[in-house]
Design an enzyme around this catalytic site. Structure first.
Site, PDB file in Angstrom:
ATOM      1  N   GLU A  51       0.939  -1.210  -0.042  1.00 49.17           N
ATOM      2  CA  GLU A  51      -0.085  -0.027  -0.044  1.00 49.17           C
ATOM      3  C   GLU A  51       0.701   1.331  -0.023  1.00 49.17           C
ATOM      4  OE1 GLU A  51      -2.070  -2.872   2.775  1.00 49.17           O
ATOM      5  OE2 GLU A  51      -0.291  -2.695   1.970  1.00 49.17           O
TER       6      GLU A  51
ATOM      7  N   CYS B 193      -0.606   0.110   7.605  1.00 51.12           N
ATOM      8  CA  CYS B 193      -0.941   0.671   6.181  1.00 51.12           C
ATOM      9  C   CYS B 193      -2.414   1.274   6.176  1.00 51.12           C
ATOM     10  CB  CYS B 193      -0.927  -0.448   5.365  1.00 51.12           C
ATOM     11  SG  CYS B 193       0.782  -1.110   4.732  1.00 51.12           S
TER      12      CYS B 193
ATOM     13  N   ALA C 139      18.894 -49.211  -6.971  1.00 44.32           N
ATOM     14  CA  ALA C 139      19.010 -50.036  -5.774  1.00 44.32           C
ATOM     15  C   ALA C 139      20.404 -49.466  -5.202  1.00 44.32           C
ATOM     16  CB  ALA C 139      18.980 -51.617  -6.029  1.00 44.32           C
TER      17      ALA C 139
ATOM     18  N   TRP D  46      20.540 -38.283 -13.005  1.00 50.31           N
ATOM     19  CA  TRP D  46      19.406 -37.411 -12.910  1.00 50.31           C
ATOM     20  C   TRP D  46      18.098 -38.160 -13.443  1.00 50.31           C
ATOM     21  CZ3 TRP D  46      19.912 -33.018  -9.937  1.00 50.31           C
ATOM     22  CH2 TRP D  46      21.088 -32.599  -9.768  1.00 50.31           C
TER      23      TRP D  46
ATOM     24  N   ARG E 147      12.494 -24.457  -4.264  1.00 50.23           N
ATOM     25  CA  ARG E 147      13.453 -23.864  -3.154  1.00 50.23           C
ATOM     26  C   ARG E 147      13.584 -22.437  -2.871  1.00 50.23           C
ATOM     27  NH1 ARG E 147      19.024 -27.491  -4.133  1.00 50.23           N
ATOM     28  NH2 ARG E 147      17.944 -29.673  -4.119  1.00 50.23           N
TER      29      ARG E 147
ATOM     30  N   GLU F 165      12.444 -32.359   0.960  1.00 52.40           N
ATOM     31  CA  GLU F 165      13.336 -32.771  -0.276  1.00 52.40           C
ATOM     32  C   GLU F 165      14.160 -33.867   0.477  1.00 52.40           C
ATOM     33  OE1 GLU F 165      15.011 -31.016  -3.870  1.00 52.40           O
ATOM     34  OE2 GLU F 165      14.757 -29.066  -2.821  1.00 52.40           O
TER      35      GLU F 165
END
Length: 376
Positions: free
Chosen positions: A58, A90, A170, A176, A190, A304
């Site tokens: 504001e 405000c 395993a 990736w 993040r 994560e």
């Protein structure tokens, strides 16, 4: 049929919501707020809250409007504050500026405000209205709202998996599964979070730092600079203090380590905080951890971690939202599962409501929220 006034209110509030989103990465622990000031059908001032301790939305909008704010209508996504914090209230600024009408997207659940801002405006003879595009206004600040209403942060679990629901081979190898576009999306998750929370098992497996990397955000230069000006707190759940202090995770900067083990002065000596929250069976008390984080002003937690910690959060109904990144590949039956969550009957199977599904590069991103179990 909506009235012309209602249509205009929604139009200008939509712009205020758009402005508020500019603070996605920086306002912690404050809410993201946008403001638009309109006089005689013309936008004369706009503003958004950038970061805690600096002027609110504001104030920025009123400064841009100047004398043109007198007799104008102010659209703000969250009820104007009525208390003195790091900045003046405000509501008083709007009264002093002489605005004739204030439209709020929603009331502020903060007990220090909770209707008092709108009440102060009404007492000054200003026409007030609340609830315009309220769903959109609430969506700006899921963490702030949950912290104010329930005393807990909003927990968002990020998981990357193959088409057969596996997260790693395993051996633990997982880099990736998904491609660059999905990894950029994770970096933005993040950056918007107050806390990035992980486990010792995950950090050991990936040698991870759990930091925000500006060059991978995929944002424009100005937004990247804002995002990188505030790093989320990295929280490590390490029940037995297995992660060595010379690990890259600790070398990347100060962290909060939560454990069930005995206190160890070496963590403080290395610049980290150690928090003991022992629970049952030698595990960390996760609900207590979330209460501690909320008390510290944490709005949004990005979880994560591997199947063990995410499964523990899920089993205790501590996850508010899942961000699932699905890669077009199979990892096979011997690969690691998405969650460590033993279930024996279909009636126990957790249900998710899919809110959104979209392609990110060659992968898919699914946003889902937990639903009551079948038979409940």
């Amino acid at each position: 049929m909506p009235t012309p006034t209602a249509i205009l209110d929604a139009h200008y509030m939509a712009r205020a919501v758009e402005l508020a989103r500019k603070g996605l990465y920086t306002t912690h622990p404050n809410p993201r707020v946008g403001c638009v000031i309109v006089r005689d059908g013309e936008v004369v001032g706009e503003g958004w809250h950038v970061r805690a301790g600096e002027p609110h939305a504001e104030v920025h909008a009123l400064r841009e409007a100047g004398e043109r704010a007198r007799g104008a209508c102010a659209y703000v996504t969250l009820e104007p504050c009525s208390h003195h914090g790091r900045t003046p209230p405000c509501a008083e600024a709007l009264v002093k500026a002489g605005v004739a009408r204030v439209v709020a997207g929603m009331r502020d659940p903060n007990p220090q405000v909770a209707g008092q801002g709108l009440r102060r405006l009404a007492e000054a003879g200003i026409e007030v209205e609340s609830g315009v595009l309220e769903a959109e206004a609430r969506a700006l600040n899921p963490g702030f709202l949950k912290r104010m209403e329930q005393g807990l942060p909003y927990v968002r679990a990020k998981l990357a998996m193959s088409l057969d629901g596996r997260t790693a081979m395993a051996s633990g190898e997982s880099q990736w599964i998904t491609g660059p576009a999905a990894r950029r999306a994770v970096q933005r998750l993040r950056a918007r979070s107050s806390v990035v929370l992980t486990s010792a098992q995950s950090v050991l497996a990936d040698n991870a730092r759990m930091t925000v990397r500006g060059d991978e955000l995929g944002l424009d230069a100005q937004t990247t600079a804002l995002a990188m000006s505030r790093a989320p707190l990295r929280v490590l759940v390490d029940g037995r203090l297995r992660l060595p202090l010379d690990a890259p995770f600790f070398q990347a900067g100060p962290a909060l380590v939560v454990t069930a083990a005995a206190a160890d002065p070496r963590y403080a000596e290395a610049g980290h905080e150690l928090l003991r929250l022992p629970g049952q069976d030698g595990q960390v008390d996760l609900p207590a951890l979330l209460q501690v984080l909320a008390a510290r002003g944490v709005n949004e937690v990005l979880l994560e971690a591997g199947a063990g910690l995410v499964g523990a959060f899920a089993q205790q109904a501590l996850i508010d939202e899942y961000q699932l990144f699905v890669a077009g590949t199979f990892l096979g039956a011997s690969a690691r599962p998405l969650l460590d969550w033993p279930l024996s009957r279909m009636s126990e199977a957790p249900r998710l409501k899919i809110i959104e599904m979209r392609a990110v590069g060659d992968d898919w991103r699914i946003t889902a929220i937990p639903q009551p179990a079948r038979g409940v």
